[in-house]
Structures are given as C-alpha cells and as structure tokens.
Design a protein around this motif. Structure first.
Motif, PDB file in Angstrom:
ATOM      1  N   MET A 161       0.819  -1.210   0.000  1.00 39.05           N
ATOM      2  CA  MET A 161       0.000   0.000   0.000  1.00 39.05           C
ATOM      3  C   MET A 161       0.859   1.268   0.000  1.00 39.05           C
ATOM      4  O   MET A 161       0.519   2.240  -0.680  1.00 39.05           O
ATOM      5  CB  MET A 161      -0.967  -0.018   1.175  1.00 39.05           C
ATOM      6  CG  MET A 161      -2.059  -1.074   1.066  1.00 39.05           C
ATOM      7  SD  MET A 161      -3.115  -0.872  -0.393  1.00 39.05           S
ATOM      8  CE  MET A 161      -4.061   0.567   0.093  1.00 39.05           C
ATOM      9  N   PRO A 162       1.970   1.310   0.769  1.00 48.44           N
ATOM     10  CA  PRO A 162       2.821   2.496   0.673  1.00 48.44           C
ATOM     11  C   PRO A 162       3.355   2.737  -0.741  1.00 48.44           C
ATOM     12  O   PRO A 162       3.465   3.889  -1.170  1.00 48.44           O
ATOM     13  CB  PRO A 162       3.964   2.178   1.653  1.00 48.44           C
ATOM     14  CG  PRO A 162       3.340   1.283   2.673  1.00 48.44           C
ATOM     15  CD  PRO A 162       2.396   0.418   1.878  1.00 48.44           C
ATOM     16  N   GLN A 163       3.683   1.660  -1.465  1.00 46.11           N
ATOM     17  CA  GLN A 163       4.147   1.824  -2.839  1.00 46.11           C
ATOM     18  C   GLN A 163       3.038   2.385  -3.723  1.00 46.11           C
ATOM     19  O   GLN A 163       3.281   3.254  -4.560  1.00 46.11           O
ATOM     20  CB  GLN A 163       4.638   0.482  -3.391  1.00 46.11           C
ATOM     21  CG  GLN A 163       5.955   0.013  -2.809  1.00 46.11           C
ATOM     22  CD  GLN A 163       6.337  -1.374  -3.289  1.00 46.11           C
ATOM     23  OE1 GLN A 163       5.498  -2.255  -3.474  1.00 46.11           O
ATOM     24  NE2 GLN A 163       7.635  -1.588  -3.507  1.00 46.11           N
ATOM     25  N   LEU A 164       1.829   1.886  -3.530  1.00 46.49           N
ATOM     26  CA  LEU A 164       0.700   2.358  -4.322  1.00 46.49           C
ATOM     27  C   LEU A 164       0.404   3.820  -4.019  1.00 46.49           C
ATOM     28  O   LEU A 164       0.160   4.621  -4.929  1.00 46.49           O
ATOM     29  CB  LEU A 164      -0.530   1.494  -4.031  1.00 46.49           C
ATOM     30  CG  LEU A 164      -1.786   1.771  -4.856  1.00 46.49           C
ATOM     31  CD1 LEU A 164      -1.499   1.659  -6.346  1.00 46.49           C
ATOM     32  CD2 LEU A 164      -2.898   0.811  -4.458  1.00 46.49           C
ATOM     33  N   GLN A 165       0.448   4.189  -2.736  1.00 48.58           N
ATOM     34  CA  GLN A 165       0.221   5.580  -2.366  1.00 48.58           C
ATOM     35  C   GLN A 165       1.309   6.477  -2.937  1.00 48.58           C
ATOM     36  O   GLN A 165       1.030   7.584  -3.422  1.00 48.58           O
ATOM     37  CB  GLN A 165       0.160   5.731  -0.849  1.00 48.58           C
ATOM     38  CG  GLN A 165      -0.116   7.171  -0.409  1.00 48.58           C
ATOM     39  CD  GLN A 165      -0.351   7.289   1.096  1.00 48.58           C
ATOM     40  OE1 GLN A 165      -0.659   6.309   1.764  1.00 48.58           O
ATOM     41  NE2 GLN A 165      -0.205   8.487   1.631  1.00 48.58           N
ATOM     42  N   SER A 166       2.535   6.002  -2.907  1.00 50.47           N
ATOM     43  CA  SER A 166       3.651   6.773  -3.460  1.00 50.47           C
ATOM     44  C   SER A 166       3.450   7.031  -4.948  1.00 50.47           C
ATOM     45  O   SER A 166       3.768   8.119  -5.453  1.00 50.47           O
ATOM     46  CB  SER A 166       4.970   6.024  -3.234  1.00 50.47           C
ATOM     47  OG  SER A 166       6.048   6.695  -3.845  1.00 50.47           O
ATOM     48  N   LEU A 167       2.915   6.052  -5.655  1.00 46.30           N
ATOM     49  CA  LEU A 167       2.646   6.212  -7.085  1.00 46.30           C
ATOM     50  C   LEU A 167       1.602   7.302  -7.321  1.00 46.30           C
ATOM     51  O   LEU A 167       1.798   8.195  -8.155  1.00 46.30           O
ATOM     52  CB  LEU A 167       2.169   4.886  -7.678  1.00 46.30           C
ATOM     53  CG  LEU A 167       1.612   4.949  -9.106  1.00 46.30           C
ATOM     54  CD1 LEU A 167       2.652   5.513 -10.073  1.00 46.30           C
ATOM     55  CD2 LEU A 167       1.158   3.566  -9.552  1.00 46.30           C
ATOM     56  N   TYR A 168       0.495   7.246  -6.591  1.00 51.79           N
ATOM     57  CA  TYR A 168      -0.545   8.261  -6.768  1.00 51.79           C
ATOM     58  C   TYR A 168      -0.027   9.651  -6.400  1.00 51.79           C
ATOM     59  O   TYR A 168      -0.359  10.649  -7.059  1.00 51.79           O
ATOM     60  CB  TYR A 168      -1.780   7.905  -5.932  1.00 51.79           C
ATOM     61  CG  TYR A 168      -2.740   7.013  -6.668  1.00 51.79           C
ATOM     62  CD1 TYR A 168      -3.807   7.546  -7.387  1.00 51.79           C
ATOM     63  CD2 TYR A 168      -2.572   5.631  -6.670  1.00 51.79           C
ATOM     64  CE1 TYR A 168      -4.689   6.729  -8.078  1.00 51.79           C
ATOM     65  CE2 TYR A 168      -3.453   4.801  -7.360  1.00 51.79           C
ATOM     66  CZ  TYR A 168      -4.509   5.359  -8.062  1.00 51.79           C
ATOM     67  OH  TYR A 168      -5.376   4.543  -8.757  1.00 51.79           O
ATOM     68  N   GLU A 169       0.793   9.730  -5.383  1.00 54.92           N
ATOM     69  CA  GLU A 169       1.352  11.026  -4.998  1.00 54.92           C
ATOM     70  C   GLU A 169       2.297  11.548  -6.070  1.00 54.92           C
ATOM     71  O   GLU A 169       2.377  12.758  -6.306  1.00 54.92           O
ATOM     72  CB  GLU A 169       2.054  10.896  -3.649  1.00 54.92           C
ATOM     73  CG  GLU A 169       1.079  10.680  -2.490  1.00 54.92           C
ATOM     74  CD  GLU A 169       1.768  10.509  -1.153  1.00 54.92           C
ATOM     75  OE1 GLU A 169       1.091  10.657  -0.116  1.00 54.92           O
ATOM     76  OE2 GLU A 169       2.986  10.217  -1.141  1.00 54.92           O
ATOM     77  N   ALA A 170       3.014  10.639  -6.739  1.00 54.32           N
ATOM     78  CA  ALA A 170       3.912  11.048  -7.814  1.00 54.32           C
ATOM     79  C   ALA A 170       3.124  11.574  -9.013  1.00 54.32           C
ATOM     80  O   ALA A 170       3.512  12.566  -9.642  1.00 54.32           O
ATOM     81  CB  ALA A 170       4.795   9.879  -8.236  1.00 54.32           C
ATOM     82  N   VAL A 171       2.017  10.924  -9.329  1.00 52.06           N
ATOM     83  CA  VAL A 171       1.205  11.335 -10.474  1.00 52.06           C
ATOM     84  C   VAL A 171       0.545  12.683 -10.234  1.00 52.06           C
ATOM     85  O   VAL A 171       0.526  13.559 -11.104  1.00 52.06           O
ATOM     86  CB  VAL A 171       0.143  10.264 -10.791  1.00 52.06           C
ATOM     87  CG1 VAL A 171      -0.873  10.785 -11.811  1.00 52.06           C
ATOM     88  CG2 VAL A 171       0.812   8.998 -11.317  1.00 52.06           C
ATOM     89  N   TYR A 172       0.009  12.876  -9.015  1.00 55.81           N
ATOM     90  CA  TYR A 172      -0.733  14.098  -8.719  1.00 55.81           C
ATOM     91  C   TYR A 172       0.114  15.179  -8.058  1.00 55.81           C
ATOM     92  O   TYR A 172      -0.373  16.274  -7.794  1.00 55.81           O
ATOM     93  CB  TYR A 172      -1.949  13.775  -7.851  1.00 55.81           C
ATOM     94  CG  TYR A 172      -3.007  13.029  -8.626  1.00 55.81           C
ATOM     95  CD1 TYR A 172      -3.893  13.699  -9.455  1.00 55.81           C
ATOM     96  CD2 TYR A 172      -3.083  11.640  -8.552  1.00 55.81           C
ATOM     97  CE1 TYR A 172      -4.846  13.026 -10.186  1.00 55.81           C
ATOM     98  CE2 TYR A 172      -4.034  10.947  -9.287  1.00 55.81           C
ATOM     99  CZ  TYR A 172      -4.908  11.637 -10.102  1.00 55.81           C
ATOM    100  OH  TYR A 172      -5.847  10.955 -10.832  1.00 55.81           O
ATOM    101  N   ASN A 173       1.375  14.840  -7.760  1.00 60.68           N
ATOM    102  CA  ASN A 173       2.290  15.810  -7.146  1.00 60.68           C
ATOM    103  C   ASN A 173       1.684  16.410  -5.879  1.00 60.68           C
ATOM    104  O   ASN A 173       1.662  17.624  -5.675  1.00 60.68           O
ATOM    105  CB  ASN A 173       2.645  16.920  -8.141  1.00 60.68           C
ATOM    106  CG  ASN A 173       3.843  17.734  -7.686  1.00 60.68           C
ATOM    107  OD1 ASN A 173       4.707  17.234  -6.952  1.00 60.68           O
ATOM    108  ND2 ASN A 173       3.914  18.975  -8.123  1.00 60.68           N
ATOM    109  N   MET A 174       1.159  15.526  -5.023  1.00 56.22           N
ATOM    110  CA  MET A 174       0.540  15.940  -3.775  1.00 56.22           C
ATOM    111  C   MET A 174       0.596  14.772  -2.797  1.00 56.22           C
ATOM    112  O   MET A 174       0.939  13.649  -3.178  1.00 56.22           O
ATOM    113  CB  MET A 174      -0.921  16.326  -3.996  1.00 56.22           C
ATOM    114  CG  MET A 174      -1.777  15.209  -4.552  1.00 56.22           C
ATOM    115  SD  MET A 174      -3.553  15.529  -4.477  1.00 56.22           S
ATOM    116  CE  MET A 174      -3.821  15.366  -2.710  1.00 56.22           C
ATOM    117  N   GLU A 175       0.293  15.058  -1.523  1.00 58.45           N
ATOM    118  CA  GLU A 175       0.279  14.010  -0.508  1.00 58.45           C
ATOM    119  C   GLU A 175      -1.157  13.595  -0.208  1.00 58.45           C
ATOM    120  O   GLU A 175      -2.062  14.432  -0.176  1.00 58.45           O
ATOM    121  CB  GLU A 175       0.959  14.494   0.780  1.00 58.45           C
ATOM    122  CG  GLU A 175       2.456  14.723   0.633  1.00 58.45           C
ATOM    123  CD  GLU A 175       3.114  15.094   1.953  1.00 58.45           C
ATOM    124  OE1 GLU A 175       2.384  15.167   2.980  1.00 58.45           O
ATOM    125  OE2 GLU A 175       4.331  15.315   1.960  1.00 58.45           O
TER     126      GLU A 175
END
Length: 234
Positions: A161-175
């Motif tokens: 899940m941390p990897q998946l969250q990191s991916l979404y944060e990278a795409v949207y440039n947000m936390e």
C-alpha cells in the motif's frame, strides 16, 4: 487510379509518451534523436505511419521496436496539427501515451535509441512541440487515473500500500492521507491481500497486495471519483 486534385500531401507520424514508475518517481522515457534536425537532442519516441498501417498499429510497432513488448497499456491522446510544429516539413502527429513497469521491463529497452528515464518533474528540453505534448499527457493521465484504476499498469505483480500511495502522490504531485487512501483503495475490492510482507523498508513490514484481474477489468467502469476533482488538473 483517381486522386484528389490540387491537394497537398502531408506526412503523418506517431509520438509515444511512455510513462514509467520505479517505485519512487513517475518518469518519462525519452531518446536521443539520431538524425537532423536536432540530432542528439532529447525526443519522444516516434516514427512515421507506413502506407499499410493505422496510427494505432504504428504506435504499437514503435513501442515494440523500443521495448520488445506487445500488449502495453496504450491510449490515443491527441492529434497535433500546427502547420509549424515541424521545422522540416508539414507533419501531423497522432500522440499516444503508454504505461510501463520500469523494474520489469528495463532490461528490454533497446540501447540503440540511447534511451533515458527522467523524472516527470525534471525533464530535459525536448525537440519541436514535445514538451507541450507531455504536459497534455500528464493532464490526461491524472484525469483518467481519478476515474479508472489504470495506474496499476505501472506497478509490479505484487506491491505494498505504501508503494501504491507513493505512485498516486507522484502522479498528482501531492500528498494523500494514509488512512483515507487505504480505506478508499480497499473499498474498491480490486486488491487481494497476500500473506508475505515487504520487510526491507520497515521493521514491522507491509503486506503485499496483488490486483484481482477480474475485478480490475470491471473497475474501469466502477472506479469513479477516487481522486477529488480539484486535484485532477493540478
């Protein structure tokens, strides 16, 4: 053979925006142009459409020539028609964006193209209108990812899940808030929890998950409003 009289012939090309994720950053694959003009400069992967193929077939061929792979997630982005976009000759380009798991396919990238992965937030200067093409592709990716689970195409077969969250944060440039993110993802029923853990990044370890392929296909119709609309075009 009949021809349309007094009509000028144009060149048709495809350009491929190839996004990849290395576990930390969203990246773009670019190559060094092998001919003039702008020989040696950074460029999107592309090529001209042959007489006997469609634009989609041409894009698939270009991707296969570079990666040796078939069946990558690929979607048409836009048709770029500015008369001055190519300094040599009038060229119309149909752009496609594709998603690739860097860790899985990196060894298959054809070195003849001098390929390189750059962080999506630290791109080099690109030839012609390729920078504008990439910006449009980023916006389209953010919009699509808010409605459909296509970002899973960037992940390895099993992930945390941390990897998946990191991916979404990278795409949207947000936390994203960890608790809310986990709850929303798990509520989609798209993920199957595995028994083994990733113990390299924390003492407690994080469980691995895999995508339920049957539910994943259905998810392209039901995975709606995962990301708040105000972040889609950020």
């Amino acid at each position: 053979m009949q021809h349309y009289s007094q009509q000028k012939r144009f060149l048709f090309a495809v350009d491929c925006i190839i996004f990849g994720y290395d576990g930390q950053e969203l990246k773009l694959l670019v190559i060094k142009r092998s001919f003039e003009p702008f020989k040696g400069k950074w460029s999107l992967v592309g090529g001209f459409i042959n007489d006997n193929e469609s634009a989609e077939s041409a894009a698939g061929r270009v991707l296969n020539d570079l990666t040796g792979l078939d069946g990558l997630y690929m979607e048409q982005l836009h048709c770029f028609t500015d008369p001055n976009r190519d300094s040599v000759e009038r060229t119309i380009s149909i752009a496609y964006f594709a998603l690739i798991d860097i860790q899985k396919y990196n060894q298959q990238i054809d070195e003849d193209y001098h390929p390189a992965w750059f962080s999506i937030n630290q791109l080099p200067e690109l030839i012609f209108d390729h920078t504008a093409i990439v910006e449009m592709a980023k916006e389209k990716l953010r919009y699509k990812a808010a409605l459909h689970p296509l970002l899973f195409e960037l992940l390895p077969d099993k992930f945390t899940m941390p990897q998946l969250q990191s991916l979404y944060e990278a795409v949207y440039n947000m936390e994203f808030d960890k608790g809310n993110f986990n709850r929303k993802l798990l509520s989609t029923k798209l993920l199957d929890k595995l028994e083994d853990k990733d113990k390299l990044n924390s003492k407690k370890g994080a469980f691995y998950y895999t995508v339920n392929l049957k539910k994943y296909s259905a998810g392209f119709k039901t995975f709606l409003n995962f990301v708040p609309s105000q972040y889609i075009n950020k």
